[in-house]
Design a protein around this motif. Structure first.
Motif, PDB file in Angstrom:
ATOM      1  N   LEU A  80      59.728  43.308  37.497  1.00 40.80           N
ATOM      2  CA  LEU A  80      58.892  42.158  38.239  1.00 40.80           C
ATOM      3  C   LEU A  80      59.659  40.292  37.431  1.00 40.80           C
ATOM      4  N   MET A  81      60.070  40.443  36.489  1.00 33.05           N
ATOM      5  CA  MET A  81      60.978  39.120  36.886  1.00 33.05           C
ATOM      6  C   MET A  81      62.716  39.673  35.446  1.00 33.05           C
ATOM      7  N   ASP A  82      62.901  38.505  35.550  1.00 34.97           N
ATOM      8  CA  ASP A  82      64.336  38.820  34.514  1.00 34.97           C
ATOM      9  C   ASP A  82      64.094  39.919  33.399  1.00 34.97           C
TER      10      ASP A  82
ATOM     11  N   ASP B 294      49.394  37.551  35.631  1.00 31.13           N
ATOM     12  CA  ASP B 294      48.692  38.658  35.569  1.00 31.13           C
ATOM     13  C   ASP B 294      49.695  40.129  36.489  1.00 31.13           C
ATOM     14  N   LEU B 295      49.654  41.203  35.438  1.00 35.58           N
ATOM     15  CA  LEU B 295      50.652  41.895  35.639  1.00 35.58           C
ATOM     16  C   LEU B 295      50.200  42.800  35.928  1.00 35.58           C
ATOM     17  N   PRO B 296      50.649  43.888  37.160  1.00 38.20           N
ATOM     18  CA  PRO B 296      50.540  44.859  38.089  1.00 38.20           C
ATOM     19  C   PRO B 296      49.395  46.749  36.812  1.00 38.20           C
ATOM     20  N   ASP B 297      48.687  47.018  37.342  1.00 41.65           N
ATOM     21  CA  ASP B 297      48.090  47.978  36.499  1.00 41.65           C
ATOM     22  C   ASP B 297      48.656  48.966  36.131  1.00 41.65           C
ATOM     23  N   ASP B 298      50.111  49.102  37.131  1.00 46.46           N
ATOM     24  CA  ASP B 298      50.760  50.213  37.201  1.00 46.46           C
ATOM     25  C   ASP B 298      52.435  50.068  36.593  1.00 46.46           C
ATOM     26  N   VAL B 299      51.932  49.005  35.689  1.00 45.93           N
ATOM     27  CA  VAL B 299      53.073  48.719  35.145  1.00 45.93           C
ATOM     28  C   VAL B 299      53.409  49.156  34.088  1.00 45.93           C
TER      29      VAL B 299
ATOM     30  N   GLN C 127      43.714  39.588  29.467  1.00 43.24           N
ATOM     31  CA  GLN C 127      42.775  38.263  28.768  1.00 43.24           C
ATOM     32  C   GLN C 127      41.773  37.837  29.525  1.00 43.24           C
ATOM     33  N   ASP C 128      41.141  36.870  29.806  1.00 44.91           N
ATOM     34  CA  ASP C 128      39.729  36.368  30.044  1.00 44.91           C
ATOM     35  C   ASP C 128      40.567  35.400  30.782  1.00 44.91           C
ATOM     36  N   ASP C 129      41.258  34.917  30.862  1.00 39.14           N
ATOM     37  CA  ASP C 129      41.674  34.183  31.867  1.00 39.14           C
ATOM     38  C   ASP C 129      42.236  34.854  33.239  1.00 39.14           C
ATOM     39  N   GLY C 130      42.299  36.221  32.615  1.00 34.16           N
ATOM     40  CA  GLY C 130      43.116  37.125  33.890  1.00 34.16           C
ATOM     41  C   GLY C 130      45.152  37.363  33.791  1.00 34.16           C
ATOM     42  N   THR C 131      45.629  36.489  32.795  1.00 34.22           N
ATOM     43  CA  THR C 131      46.776  36.869  32.764  1.00 34.22           C
ATOM     44  C   THR C 131      46.698  37.855  31.721  1.00 34.22           C
ATOM     45  N   THR C 132      47.739  38.235  31.056  1.00 32.77           N
ATOM     46  CA  THR C 132      48.609  39.788  30.742  1.00 32.77           C
ATOM     47  C   THR C 132      49.531  38.814  29.275  1.00 32.77           C
ATOM     48  N   MET C 133      49.089  39.739  28.139  1.00 33.26           N
ATOM     49  CA  MET C 133      49.233  39.863  26.797  1.00 33.26           C
ATOM     50  C   MET C 133      49.823  40.922  26.336  1.00 33.26           C
ATOM     51  N   VAL C 134      50.853  41.580  26.132  1.00 29.16           N
ATOM     52  CA  VAL C 134      51.788  42.414  26.081  1.00 29.16           C
ATOM     53  C   VAL C 134      52.330  42.626  24.323  1.00 29.16           C
TER      54      VAL C 134
ATOM     55  N   PRO D 290      58.992  43.495  31.757  1.00 27.29           N
ATOM     56  CA  PRO D 290      57.910  44.712  32.686  1.00 27.29           C
ATOM     57  C   PRO D 290      59.352  45.121  34.597  1.00 27.29           C
ATOM     58  N   ALA D 291      58.478  46.479  34.552  1.00 22.11           N
ATOM     59  CA  ALA D 291      58.463  47.036  35.861  1.00 22.11           C
ATOM     60  C   ALA D 291      57.991  48.207  36.265  1.00 22.11           C
ATOM     61  N   ILE D 292      58.851  48.270  37.432  1.00 17.72           N
ATOM     62  CA  ILE D 292      57.963  48.823  38.566  1.00 17.72           C
ATOM     63  C   ILE D 292      58.636  50.365  38.604  1.00 17.72           C
ATOM     64  N   GLN D 293      57.791  51.485  38.511  1.00 17.09           N
ATOM     65  CA  GLN D 293      59.077  52.713  38.686  1.00 17.09           C
ATOM     66  C   GLN D 293      58.407  53.433  39.684  1.00 17.09           C
ATOM     67  N   ARG D 294      59.146  53.437  40.754  1.00 23.91           N
ATOM     68  CA  ARG D 294      58.342  54.019  42.378  1.00 23.91           C
ATOM     69  C   ARG D 294      59.288  55.202  42.393  1.00 23.91           C
ATOM     70  N   GLY D 295      58.801  56.199  42.186  1.00 24.92           N
ATOM     71  CA  GLY D 295      59.166  57.480  42.618  1.00 24.92           C
ATOM     72  C   GLY D 295      59.387  57.720  41.847  1.00 24.92           C
ATOM     73  N   ALA D 296      60.830  59.179  42.088  1.00 24.35           N
ATOM     74  CA  ALA D 296      61.190  59.646  40.945  1.00 24.35           C
ATOM     75  C   ALA D 296      63.121  59.459  40.264  1.00 24.35           C
ATOM     76  N   ASN D 297      63.389  59.504  39.446  1.00 24.36           N
ATOM     77  CA  ASN D 297      64.752  58.587  38.997  1.00 24.36           C
ATOM     78  C   ASN D 297      65.440  59.769  38.113  1.00 24.36           C
ATOM     79  N   SER D 298      66.541  59.397  37.955  1.00 27.29           N
ATOM     80  CA  SER D 298      67.578  59.951  37.516  1.00 27.29           C
ATOM     81  C   SER D 298      66.887  59.617  35.766  1.00 27.29           C
ATOM     82  N   THR D 299      67.100  60.608  34.738  1.00 21.79           N
ATOM     83  CA  THR D 299      67.076  60.269  32.854  1.00 21.79           C
ATOM     84  C   THR D 299      68.334  60.792  32.600  1.00 21.79           C
TER      85      THR D 299
END
Length: 526
Positions: free
Chosen positions: A376-378, A401-406, A429-436, A462-471
């Motif tokens: 989602l970013m560097d 805000d970060l996505p729900d599936d992050v 957070q209350d203002d719609g942003t995300t804290m980790v 933060p990242a999104i993992q879609r589908g299967a990947n090698s591990t």
């Protein structure tokens, strides 16, 4: 011979067979029913160290008896915990156990150390020759020399004598060192020659913060041996009392590019390497080289640990405390290059300090194994100064805000790409942003420098993992199977087999056989 005669002979043969079997079975039954020493069973608990790799989904425990092989398709136990019960083990039987970690695809690691468990039925007395509080029958190391009894017996060493400092094959490595290296203590192995360093040259100056270290080629008196791995160390001390970076690599054998954030400006460092041969024999450490890094980082004119191109304006307040982030010493904030967002790293001053923060381009990382499908970013790279060995929490603030599936992914040279979400708590957070809230440990999980040195290096984001990947294949690190007292034995407690129930089963089975014999005899009378 007519048909009826043949039939009569057939039944006579079967009746004889059943009677012989019955006599044999009766002898077994009487032994079970009236034996003075009924069979006994006991239970144990096995425990082992938890793996640090994020790809590990659980563990499989395998069991075998003396002289038999492990059944890779039939684990004795499977689960995600690091302790498992094994029940109904028989006395006077040697059992062996190993543990393997596995990932979500079921791919298993190599074997842990093998542990022997044995209980004798002939004595209830505790035999404890080494006075470690563990009965010698299940004690995996009777002489407490750090080498398991099974390993000593395999190579002809004495499991009742501390011979770890002896050198069975006379090759310069003690038996204990051979065990630690996974090499054969009975086979002479000429160790690799002491490596020579190539670059940066000794006493070099103005070295960039991401230099490539190089040594000369591996050499070994044993021509059949090859270069298996290299251990790299960088320290601020000539005697290497502590390291700022330490890595054992099977790929970076003669050249290693030091990642971002490890080295500081205007600092003197010492570095050295040692080579390992194909039998895990280590060379001597090379003679250390010294170099000085550049005096200042180009692009950071105010030396605040943030590149000028990533600086935020003075009104930014990502932690929403009413104070400009630029006026606080416990938080550093930057603009990201990818995603056009603002990110802040904050840690309580009583636990540590954020020394620097920077944006790391994930596209520059060529390692694709387990890499997430969408960043989602560097990567957010930062260096923390903490107490040595400390486990700390840092708050990471986002301007969006970060996505729900992050998920939270990190990368380092030791473990590669990892799903680090287990140590990341996403808070809306209350203002719609995300804290980790990110948990990190100096020299442990989340620390990319591989050393307990009061510095935590973490490139992650933060990242999104879609589908299967090698591990990555999970690996068991120093797996140990111990008893409940933690002293290294596998014996826990004994429980008696329910003899009354066993006798009832035998009697009922005996009656069934008697009725069967009567049924077989009827055709003979017809």
């Amino acid at each position: 011979m007519n048909t009826s005669e043949r039939i009569g002979q057939h039944y006579n043969g079967k009746t004889k067979y059943v009677r012989i079997a019955l006599i044999y079975f009766l002898s077994i039954c009487f032994r079970i029913l009236f034996s003075a020493s009924p069979a006994m069973a006991f239970d144990i608990n096995l425990t082992w160290d938890k793996n640090t790799e994020q790809s590990v989904a659980g563990y499989n425990v395998y069991m075998r008896q003396e002289g038999l092989a492990y059944n890779d398709n039939d684990p004795a136990w499977s689960g995600s915990e690091t302790i498992c019960p094994i029940t109904e083990l028989l006395e006077d039987t040697a059992y062996y156990f190993i543990v393997r970690a596995h990932d979500t695809t079921g791919t298993e690691s190599g074997d842990s150390d093998e542990v022997l468990c044995y209980r004798s039925s002939t004595s209830d007395d505790l035999i404890d020759a080494n006075e470690d509080g563990i009965d010698d029958t299940p004690d995996p190391d009777d002489d407490n020399d750090g080498m398991p009894d099974t390993w000593e017996i395999e190579f002809g060493l004495d499991p009742l004598v501390d011979d770890a400092d002896e050198d069975l094959d006379g090759d310069g490595l003690t038996n204990g060192e051979e065990y630690s290296a996974g090499s054969d203590p009975t086979r002479w192995n000429s160790l690799p020659n002491q490596p020579l360093l190539l670059a940066p040259a000794d006493d070099a100056v103005d070295i960039a913060l991401t230099p490539t270290l190089q040594s000369y080629q591996f050499s070994d008196p044993d021509q059949e041996d090859f270069h298996s791995k290299t251990e790299w160390q960088i320290s601020e001390h000539f005697d290497f009392t502590s390291a700022v970076f330490q890595l054992v690599s099977i790929s970076a054998l003669e050249a290693l590019s030091i990642p971002e954030l490890i080295l500081k400006t205007d600092q003197t460092y010492y570095w050295r390497v040692r080579h390992y041969d194909s039998r895990n024999g280590p060379s001597e450490w090379s003679v250390p080289f010294r170099f000085d890094t550049i005096v200042f980082t180009a692009g950071d004119l105010n030396s605040d640990g943030i590149l000028d191109t990533l600086e935020v304006d003075e009104m930014t307040d990502l932690d929403r405390d009413g104070i400009s982030d630029s006026d606080q010493t416990d938080i550093k904030v930057m603009n990201t290059l990818l995603g056009e967002a603002q990110v802040g790293i904050k840690i309580s001053e009583q636990y540590g300090m954020v020394e620097t923060i920077q944006s790391v381009n994930p596209d520059a990382i060529m390692d694709m194994e387990n890499k997430p499908s969408e960043m989602l970013m560097d990567l957010i790279g930062f260096r923390l100064a903490v107490d040595e060995g400390a486990t700390v929490e840092v708050a990471i603030y986002f301007s969006e805000d970060l996505p729900d599936d992050v998920k939270w992914y990190k990368y380092d040279l030791i473990n590669g790409w990892q799903d680090f979400s287990e140590h990341a708590d996403f808070i809306q957070q209350d203002d719609g942003t995300t804290m980790v809230i990110l948990e990190l440990q100096d020299g442990g999980f989340g620390d990319a420098d591989g050393s307990v040195n009061g510095i935590i290096i973490d490139p992650s984001g933060p990242a999104i993992q879609r589908g299967a990947n090698s591990t990555k294949t999970a690996s068991v690190i120093d797996a140990v199977v111990t008893g409940e007292d933690g002293a290294g034995g596998c014996f826990i407690a004994a429980s008696e087999v329910n003899v009354t129930f066993l006798r009832t089963v035998v009697v009922l089975t005996l009656l069934l056989i008697l009725f069967s014999v009567r049924g077989l005899r009827k055709p003979l009378k017809a």
